[in-house]
Design a protein around this motif. Structure first.
Motif, PDB file in Angstrom:
ATOM      1  N   ALA A  74     106.748  50.603  55.617  1.00  0.00           N
ATOM      2  CA  ALA A  74     105.429  50.558  56.244  1.00  0.00           C
ATOM      3  C   ALA A  74     105.361  49.348  57.168  1.00  0.00           C
ATOM      4  CB  ALA A  74     104.322  50.495  55.193  1.00  0.00           C
ATOM      5  N   TYR A  75     104.444  49.384  58.109  1.00  0.00           N
ATOM      6  CA  TYR A  75     104.284  48.278  59.054  1.00  0.00           C
ATOM      7  C   TYR A  75     102.800  48.035  59.281  1.00  0.00           C
ATOM      8  CZ  TYR A  75     103.352  52.045  62.358  1.00  0.00           C
ATOM      9  OH  TYR A  75     102.813  53.151  62.979  1.00  0.00           O
ATOM     10  N   ALA A  76     102.469  46.824  59.716  1.00  0.00           N
ATOM     11  CA  ALA A  76     101.087  46.470  60.037  1.00  0.00           C
ATOM     12  C   ALA A  76     101.091  45.443  61.155  1.00  0.00           C
ATOM     13  CB  ALA A  76     100.353  45.928  58.814  1.00  0.00           C
ATOM     14  N   TYR A  77     100.112  45.554  62.042  1.00  0.00           N
ATOM     15  CA  TYR A  77     100.098  44.734  63.261  1.00  0.00           C
ATOM     16  C   TYR A  77      98.657  44.490  63.679  1.00  0.00           C
ATOM     17  CZ  TYR A  77     100.612  43.943  68.364  1.00  0.00           C
ATOM     18  OH  TYR A  77     100.537  43.456  69.648  1.00  0.00           O
ATOM     19  N   ARG A  78      98.307  43.225  63.921  1.00  0.00           N
ATOM     20  CA  ARG A  78      96.999  42.904  64.497  1.00  0.00           C
ATOM     21  C   ARG A  78      97.180  41.856  65.580  1.00  0.00           C
ATOM     22  NH1 ARG A  78      92.409  41.115  60.517  1.00  0.00           N
ATOM     23  NH2 ARG A  78      93.182  38.990  60.785  1.00  0.00           N
ATOM     24  N   GLN A  79      96.663  42.155  66.760  1.00  0.00           N
ATOM     25  CA  GLN A  79      96.802  41.283  67.919  1.00  0.00           C
ATOM     26  C   GLN A  79      95.426  40.842  68.395  1.00  0.00           C
ATOM     27  OE1 GLN A  79      99.951  40.586  69.114  1.00  0.00           O
ATOM     28  NE2 GLN A  79      99.157  39.086  70.575  1.00  0.00           N
ATOM     29  N   ARG A  80      95.268  39.540  68.640  1.00  0.00           N
ATOM     30  CA  ARG A  80      94.020  39.010  69.216  1.00  0.00           C
ATOM     31  C   ARG A  80      94.124  39.113  70.743  1.00  0.00           C
ATOM     32  NH1 ARG A  80      91.457  34.675  66.069  1.00  0.00           N
ATOM     33  NH2 ARG A  80      92.003  35.067  63.900  1.00  0.00           N
ATOM     34  N   LEU A  81      93.434  40.047  71.331  1.00  0.00           N
ATOM     35  CA  LEU A  81      93.527  40.240  72.778  1.00  0.00           C
ATOM     36  C   LEU A  81      92.745  39.187  73.552  1.00  0.00           C
ATOM     37  CD1 LEU A  81      93.223  44.130  72.963  1.00  0.00           C
ATOM     38  CD2 LEU A  81      95.271  42.715  72.777  1.00  0.00           C
ATOM     39  N   ASN A  82      91.889  38.431  72.882  1.00  0.00           N
ATOM     40  CA  ASN A  82      91.100  37.404  73.550  1.00  0.00           C
ATOM     41  C   ASN A  82      91.674  36.009  73.351  1.00  0.00           C
ATOM     42  OD1 ASN A  82      90.308  37.664  70.735  1.00  0.00           O
ATOM     43  ND2 ASN A  82      88.751  36.128  71.169  1.00  0.00           N
ATOM     44  N   ASP A  95      98.092  37.933  64.773  1.00  0.00           N
ATOM     45  CA  ASP A  95      97.694  37.523  63.428  1.00  0.00           C
ATOM     46  C   ASP A  95      98.770  37.896  62.427  1.00  0.00           C
ATOM     47  OD1 ASP A  95      95.357  36.431  64.317  1.00  0.00           O
ATOM     48  OD2 ASP A  95      94.086  38.103  63.702  1.00  0.00           O
ATOM     49  N   TRP A  96      99.074  39.192  62.354  1.00  0.00           N
ATOM     50  CA  TRP A  96     100.187  39.608  61.512  1.00  0.00           C
ATOM     51  C   TRP A  96     100.965  40.743  62.153  1.00  0.00           C
ATOM     52  CZ3 TRP A  96      97.469  44.064  60.474  1.00  0.00           C
ATOM     53  CH2 TRP A  96      96.133  43.965  60.068  1.00  0.00           C
ATOM     54  N   LEU A  97     102.254  40.724  61.876  1.00  0.00           N
ATOM     55  CA  LEU A  97     103.193  41.734  62.376  1.00  0.00           C
ATOM     56  C   LEU A  97     104.360  41.740  61.399  1.00  0.00           C
ATOM     57  CD1 LEU A  97     104.283  43.728  64.518  1.00  0.00           C
ATOM     58  CD2 LEU A  97     105.242  41.744  65.706  1.00  0.00           C
ATOM     59  N   TYR A  98     104.380  42.689  60.493  1.00  0.00           N
ATOM     60  CA  TYR A  98     105.388  42.669  59.449  1.00  0.00           C
ATOM     61  C   TYR A  98     105.812  44.079  59.057  1.00  0.00           C
ATOM     62  CZ  TYR A  98     101.435  43.654  56.371  1.00  0.00           C
ATOM     63  OH  TYR A  98     100.321  44.209  55.787  1.00  0.00           O
ATOM     64  N   LEU A  99     107.004  44.155  58.491  1.00  0.00           N
ATOM     65  CA  LEU A  99     107.581  45.389  57.973  1.00  0.00           C
ATOM     66  C   LEU A  99     107.705  45.260  56.469  1.00  0.00           C
ATOM     67  CD1 LEU A  99     108.961  48.142  58.719  1.00  0.00           C
ATOM     68  CD2 LEU A  99     111.136  46.887  58.656  1.00  0.00           C
ATOM     69  N   SER A 100     107.296  46.305  55.749  1.00  0.00           N
ATOM     70  CA  SER A 100     107.347  46.304  54.291  1.00  0.00           C
ATOM     71  C   SER A 100     108.275  47.397  53.790  1.00  0.00           C
ATOM     72  CB  SER A 100     105.946  46.518  53.698  1.00  0.00           C
ATOM     73  OG  SER A 100     105.071  45.481  54.062  1.00  0.00           O
ATOM     74  N   TYR A 101     108.941  47.097  52.672  1.00  0.00           N
ATOM     75  CA  TYR A 101     109.826  48.065  52.029  1.00  0.00           C
ATOM     76  C   TYR A 101     109.460  48.146  50.557  1.00  0.00           C
ATOM     77  CZ  TYR A 101     114.035  49.965  49.831  1.00  0.00           C
ATOM     78  OH  TYR A 101     114.900  50.718  49.085  1.00  0.00           O
ATOM     79  N   SER A 102     109.181  49.381  50.090  1.00  0.00           N
ATOM     80  CA  SER A 102     108.801  49.598  48.688  1.00  0.00           C
ATOM     81  C   SER A 102     109.807  50.537  48.040  1.00  0.00           C
ATOM     82  CB  SER A 102     107.393  50.201  48.604  1.00  0.00           C
ATOM     83  OG  SER A 102     106.429  49.329  49.162  1.00  0.00           O
ATOM     84  N   PRO A 103     110.808  49.987  47.342  1.00  0.00           N
ATOM     85  CA  PRO A 103     111.776  50.861  46.664  1.00  0.00           C
ATOM     86  C   PRO A 103     111.123  51.689  45.566  1.00  0.00           C
ATOM     87  CG  PRO A 103     112.073  48.572  46.001  1.00  0.00           C
ATOM     88  CD  PRO A 103     111.101  48.562  47.126  1.00  0.00           C
ATOM     89  N   VAL A 104     110.093  51.107  44.920  1.00  0.00           N
ATOM     90  CA  VAL A 104     109.256  51.814  43.949  1.00  0.00           C
ATOM     91  C   VAL A 104     107.811  51.448  44.252  1.00  0.00           C
ATOM     92  CG1 VAL A 104     111.009  51.928  42.136  1.00  0.00           C
ATOM     93  CG2 VAL A 104     109.511  49.933  42.276  1.00  0.00           C
ATOM     94  N   LYS A 105     106.892  52.199  43.712  1.00  0.00           N
ATOM     95  CA  LYS A 105     105.485  52.009  44.054  1.00  0.00           C
ATOM     96  C   LYS A 105     104.962  50.636  43.690  1.00  0.00           C
ATOM     97  CE  LYS A 105     100.991  54.300  43.586  1.00  0.00           C
ATOM     98  NZ  LYS A 105     100.251  55.424  42.947  1.00  0.00           N
TER      99      LYS A 105
END
Length: 358
Positions: A74-82, A95-105
């Motif tokens: 999964a990935y998540a991204y938030r950019q401050r355009l101002n 603010d954040w830009l990351y990749l997540s890996y979940s081998p199990v829940k």
């Protein structure tokens, strides 16, 4: 750079409104996207001690994107355009830009730019949802590059996170080899929820400051919610509780679904004899009290109107600090959220994301 971002947003908006055949194709492209929105806030402010903060202003303009890649990523991204400026890079406004890996829940590994895992409910809330805060909150560089591992305990009510990354204080020295080490517990048990943390961070090269942060929130029925945060800061030369700390408390009352009333107070103090704390400086003692109202005219809460007032008194020894003695602050504004996925497409369940700063 801002011109390229603006063009991309215009292209995205135009794609959402295309003919039905093309919209079906666009839906298939977005099938792994769980969050795609533009959020903005504008305010009229009157700060009695800062002329530059008076009048109308655009406070936030954020682009948010999150989704899944296959079954485990999964990935998540938030950019401050101002937040762009000639002296900053593109990632300074991320603010954040990351990749997540979940081998199990129950287990998730993440890497990228993340929220520094410090406890507390004021710290946890997204900046666009805060109107006045503690002096600590104004000064902490809370988004840093690093990696983390989070484990959800059986039952799903508790999660433990371990995080290693750049120290928030590296920005004060322009020194990339300063690190922070964090352990955070997030829990929910009946009316009581927690965000507690133990943190060890370099405040200068090879010099460390420890944080103990205890955020406690209570849901009292359906209409009343309150939280209390206590954050203690200490170094090897100063290890006393309550000498260098921040306390924050807030109570919110929701008489009807569209209306929220809140009262809040904060207290920042540093009575140590060292200059280790670069956020709340030695000799500072500040108290702030205030309250406000939020109104949501739409059922989906995509539009919010707010008005609030705060008053502060005490001493701030940081010449570049935000809160001042005998400072009155009035803020009136509107926040809106454009959810592109809900314009034509049914929204998927969101992937697991950072627990802090929403």
């Amino acid at each position: 750079m801002l011109r390229h971002v603006s063009f991309s947003l215009l292209l995205l908006i135009s794609l959402v409104g295309v003919q039905p055949v093309k919209a079906q194709w666009f839906k298939s492209v977005l099938q792994e996207v769980s969050d795609l929105r533009l959020e903005a806030r504008g305010d009229w402010q009157n700060d009695s001690r800062t002329e530059s903060a008076r009048g109308f202003k655009g406070s936030y303009l954020n682009f948010v994107l999150a989704g899944t890649i296959g079954k485990h990523f999964a990935y998540a991204y938030r950019q401050r355009l101002n937040k762009f400026s000639k002296s900053s890079s593109f990632f300074d406004a991320t603010d954040w830009l990351y990749l997540s890996y979940s081998p199990v829940k129950s287990l998730t590994f993440s890497a990228g730019k993340q929220v520094v895992a410090i406890g507390g409910y004021e710290y946890d809330r997204a900046p666009i949802n805060l109107y006045f805060t503690s002096e600590f909150w104004y000064n902490i560089p809370c988004y840093q590059w690093g990696g983390s591992a989070e484990y959800t305990l059986p039952g799903g009510n508790d999660a433990l996170k371990v995080q290693v990354g750049q120290s928030p204080f590296h920005a004060f020295y322009d020194h990339g080899h300063m690190y922070g080490y964090h352990l955070m517990w997030s829990g929910r048990h009946g009316i009581w929820s927690t965000i507690w943390s133990a943190n060890l961070m370099e405040y200068a090269p090879n010099k460390y400051m420890s944080y103990l942060s205890f955020g406690n929130q209570f849901q009292l029925g359906r209409k009343v919610k309150l939280y209390f945060d206590f954050l203690n800061r200490a170094t090897s030369h100063q290890t006393f509780l309550f000498k260098d700390c921040t306390l924050v408390g807030e109570v919110a009352y929701t008489p009807i679904e569209q209306l929220n009333l809140f009262a809040k107070t904060s207290y920042d103090v540093n009575k140590t004899h060292t200059d280790a704390d670069l956020l709340v400086h030695r000799g500072t003692e500040l108290t702030r009290v205030g309250g406000g109202v939020e109104f949501y005219p739409l059922k989906n809460r995509a539009v919010r109107v707010h008005a609030d007032y705060a008053y502060a008194w005490g001493t701030n020894t940081n010449d570049e600090g935000t809160i001042r003695n005998n400072q009155s602050f009035v803020n009136v504004g509107v926040t809106w959220n454009i959810d592109f996925l809900n314009i034509r497409f049914k929204k998927k369940s969101a992937p697991k994301s950072e627990p802090s700063h929403e």
